[in-house]
Design a protein around this motif. Structure first.
Motif, mmCIF file in Angstrom:
data_model
loop_
_atom_site.group_PDB
_atom_site.id
_atom_site.type_symbol
_atom_site.label_atom_id
_atom_site.label_comp_id
_atom_site.label_asym_id
_atom_site.label_seq_id
_atom_site.Cartn_x
_atom_site.Cartn_y
_atom_site.Cartn_z
ATOM 1 N N ALA A 39 97.496 59.344 -20.234
ATOM 2 C CA ALA A 39 98.060 60.369 -19.343
ATOM 3 C C ALA A 39 98.411 61.630 -20.132
ATOM 4 O O ALA A 39 98.208 62.749 -19.653
ATOM 5 C CB ALA A 39 99.289 59.827 -18.625
ATOM 6 N N ALA A 40 98.905 61.458 -21.351
ATOM 7 C CA ALA A 40 99.211 62.621 -22.187
ATOM 8 C C ALA A 40 97.935 63.363 -22.550
ATOM 9 O O ALA A 40 97.904 64.596 -22.566
ATOM 10 C CB ALA A 40 99.951 62.180 -23.443
ATOM 11 N N TRP A 41 96.863 62.615 -22.839
ATOM 12 C CA TRP A 41 95.598 63.247 -23.205
ATOM 13 C C TRP A 41 95.006 64.055 -22.058
ATOM 14 O O TRP A 41 94.185 64.944 -22.293
ATOM 15 C CB TRP A 41 94.595 62.198 -23.668
ATOM 16 N N ASP A 42 95.410 63.775 -20.828
ATOM 17 C CA ASP A 42 94.973 64.615 -19.703
ATOM 18 C C ASP A 42 95.484 66.042 -19.873
ATOM 19 O O ASP A 42 94.889 66.989 -19.373
ATOM 20 C CB ASP A 42 95.485 64.058 -18.370
ATOM 21 N N THR A 43 96.612 66.190 -20.571
ATOM 22 C CA THR A 43 97.231 67.496 -20.767
ATOM 23 C C THR A 43 96.852 68.121 -22.102
ATOM 24 O O THR A 43 96.524 69.299 -22.176
ATOM 25 C CB THR A 43 98.768 67.369 -20.685
ATOM 26 N N ILE A 44 96.907 67.315 -23.179
ATOM 27 C CA ILE A 44 96.647 67.857 -24.515
ATOM 28 C C ILE A 44 96.166 66.735 -25.437
ATOM 29 O O ILE A 44 96.667 65.615 -25.360
ATOM 30 C CB ILE A 44 97.906 68.552 -25.096
ATOM 31 N N THR A 45 95.216 67.059 -26.291
ATOM 32 C CA THR A 45 94.718 66.067 -27.254
ATOM 33 C C THR A 45 94.926 66.520 -28.697
ATOM 34 O O THR A 45 94.510 65.835 -29.617
ATOM 35 C CB THR A 45 93.216 65.782 -27.049
ATOM 36 N N GLY A 46 95.568 67.651 -28.891
ATOM 37 C CA GLY A 46 95.820 68.111 -30.247
ATOM 38 C C GLY A 46 96.465 69.472 -30.262
ATOM 39 O O GLY A 46 96.753 70.053 -29.218
ATOM 40 N N SER A 47 96.722 69.948 -31.473
ATOM 41 C CA SER A 47 97.321 71.273 -31.648
ATOM 42 C C SER A 47 97.101 71.709 -33.088
ATOM 43 O O SER A 47 96.573 70.963 -33.908
ATOM 44 C CB SER A 47 98.812 71.243 -31.323
ATOM 45 N N GLU A 48 97.523 72.882 -33.403
ATOM 46 C CA GLU A 48 97.387 73.425 -34.755
ATOM 47 C C GLU A 48 98.541 73.002 -35.656
ATOM 48 O O GLU A 48 98.644 73.465 -36.790
ATOM 49 C CB GLU A 48 97.312 74.951 -34.683
ATOM 50 N N VAL A 49 99.413 72.122 -35.186
ATOM 51 C CA VAL A 49 100.571 71.677 -35.960
ATOM 52 C C VAL A 49 100.114 70.987 -37.238
ATOM 53 O O VAL A 49 99.148 70.229 -37.235
ATOM 54 C CB VAL A 49 101.444 70.718 -35.121
ATOM 55 N N MET A 111 96.934 59.569 -32.004
ATOM 56 C CA MET A 111 97.791 60.160 -30.968
ATOM 57 C C MET A 111 97.324 61.578 -30.652
ATOM 58 O O MET A 111 97.306 61.981 -29.506
ATOM 59 C CB MET A 111 99.253 60.184 -31.426
ATOM 60 N N ALA A 112 97.001 62.326 -31.693
ATOM 61 C CA ALA A 112 96.458 63.672 -31.526
ATOM 62 C C ALA A 112 95.055 63.669 -32.117
ATOM 63 O O ALA A 112 94.864 63.255 -33.256
ATOM 64 C CB ALA A 112 97.338 64.697 -32.237
ATOM 65 N N TRP A 113 94.057 64.094 -31.342
ATOM 66 C CA TRP A 113 92.667 64.017 -31.783
ATOM 67 C C TRP A 113 92.265 65.195 -32.652
ATOM 68 O O TRP A 113 91.295 65.129 -33.378
ATOM 69 C CB TRP A 113 91.739 63.967 -30.586
ATOM 70 N N ASP A 114 92.965 66.265 -32.528
ATOM 71 C CA ASP A 114 92.637 67.493 -33.254
ATOM 72 C C ASP A 114 93.944 68.038 -33.800
ATOM 73 O O ASP A 114 94.655 68.779 -33.120
ATOM 74 C CB ASP A 114 91.957 68.485 -32.311
ATOM 75 N N ILE A 115 94.266 67.631 -35.008
ATOM 76 C CA ILE A 115 95.555 67.991 -35.616
ATOM 77 C C ILE A 115 95.324 68.201 -37.104
ATOM 78 O O ILE A 115 94.318 67.761 -37.645
ATOM 79 C CB ILE A 115 96.610 66.898 -35.344
ATOM 80 N N ASN A 116 96.218 68.856 -37.763
ATOM 81 C CA ASN A 116 96.111 69.099 -39.197
ATOM 82 C C ASN A 116 96.958 68.085 -39.949
ATOM 83 O O ASN A 116 98.188 68.161 -39.919
ATOM 84 C CB ASN A 116 96.577 70.520 -39.526
ATOM 85 N N ILE A 117 96.311 67.145 -40.613
ATOM 86 C CA ILE A 117 97.016 66.123 -41.392
ATOM 87 C C ILE A 117 96.967 66.505 -42.865
ATOM 88 O O ILE A 117 95.883 66.648 -43.440
ATOM 89 C CB ILE A 117 96.371 64.736 -41.209
ATOM 90 N N ILE A 118 98.134 66.673 -43.450
ATOM 91 C CA ILE A 118 98.225 66.975 -44.874
ATOM 92 C C ILE A 118 98.694 65.707 -45.589
ATOM 93 O O ILE A 118 99.833 65.278 -45.407
ATOM 94 C CB ILE A 118 99.220 68.122 -45.149
#
Length: 172
Positions: A39-49, A111-118
């Motif tokens: 349900a969350a992925w319906d709204t957003i799947t990632g961010s530039e965080v 959880m986030a498909w497109d995120i910046n993992i450091i």
């Protein structure tokens, strides 16, 4: 409505099914339906965080992570950029839970498909996954200094003032 014969009226909207990624091992990820990820992925799947994963490092060639990794990362034990390869697997797994690329027909979905993992490696060596409180704090502060907005620390230690001070630095 005034007669009481009608309780309410609304359009009959067509609602799409919640997003289900096509990742080959998604069906084994029991936690996503439990925490309502689709349900969350319906709204957003990632961010530039930028999310710092302070752990045993990461497999920098992992096909389900490589698209989301911000390298070279940091080795807080050695206090050098890079040298974040994971000899234990835990940091790679944790990074996958947070941000494995989703809907790519590979492995799992994070959880986030497109995120910046450091990746921030904090363990003491390739033979030990243990980490010092002081190294954890160095990693958290490095994260803050390099634009990290979230720090995942999969170790105990929250009760130490050193960790609290570093976390406050990140929050500020």
């Amino acid at each position: 409505m005034n007669t009481g014969a009608v309780k309410f009226a609304e359009p009959d909207a067509l609602i799409p099914h919640a997003v289900t990624p096509n990742d080959t091992s998604y069906s084994s990820q029991w936690h996503h339906p439990k925490i309502n990820s689709p349900a969350a992925w319906d709204t957003i799947t990632g961010s530039e965080v930028k999310v710092c994963v302070l752990d045993t490092g990461v497999d920098t060639d992992h096909p389900d992570l490589i698209g989301n990794l911000v390298l070279p990362g940091y080795n807080a034990q050695l206090r050098v950029d890079g040298n974040v390869e994971d000899a234990h697997g835990h940091g790679t797994g944790t990074s996958g839970v947070i941000g494995a690329v989703g809907n790519n027909n590979i492995g799992v979905a994070g959880m986030a498909w497109d995120i910046n993992i450091i990746p921030v490696r904090i363990n003491i060596s390739n033979t030990s996954s243990s980490a010092y409180i002081s190294t954890m704090a160095v990693g958290i502060e490095w994260c803050a200094d390099h634009g990290g907005k979230v720090a995942n620390l999969s170790y105990g230690g929250a009760q130490y003032s050193t960790i609290d001070t570093a976390a406050q630095y990140l929050r500020n």
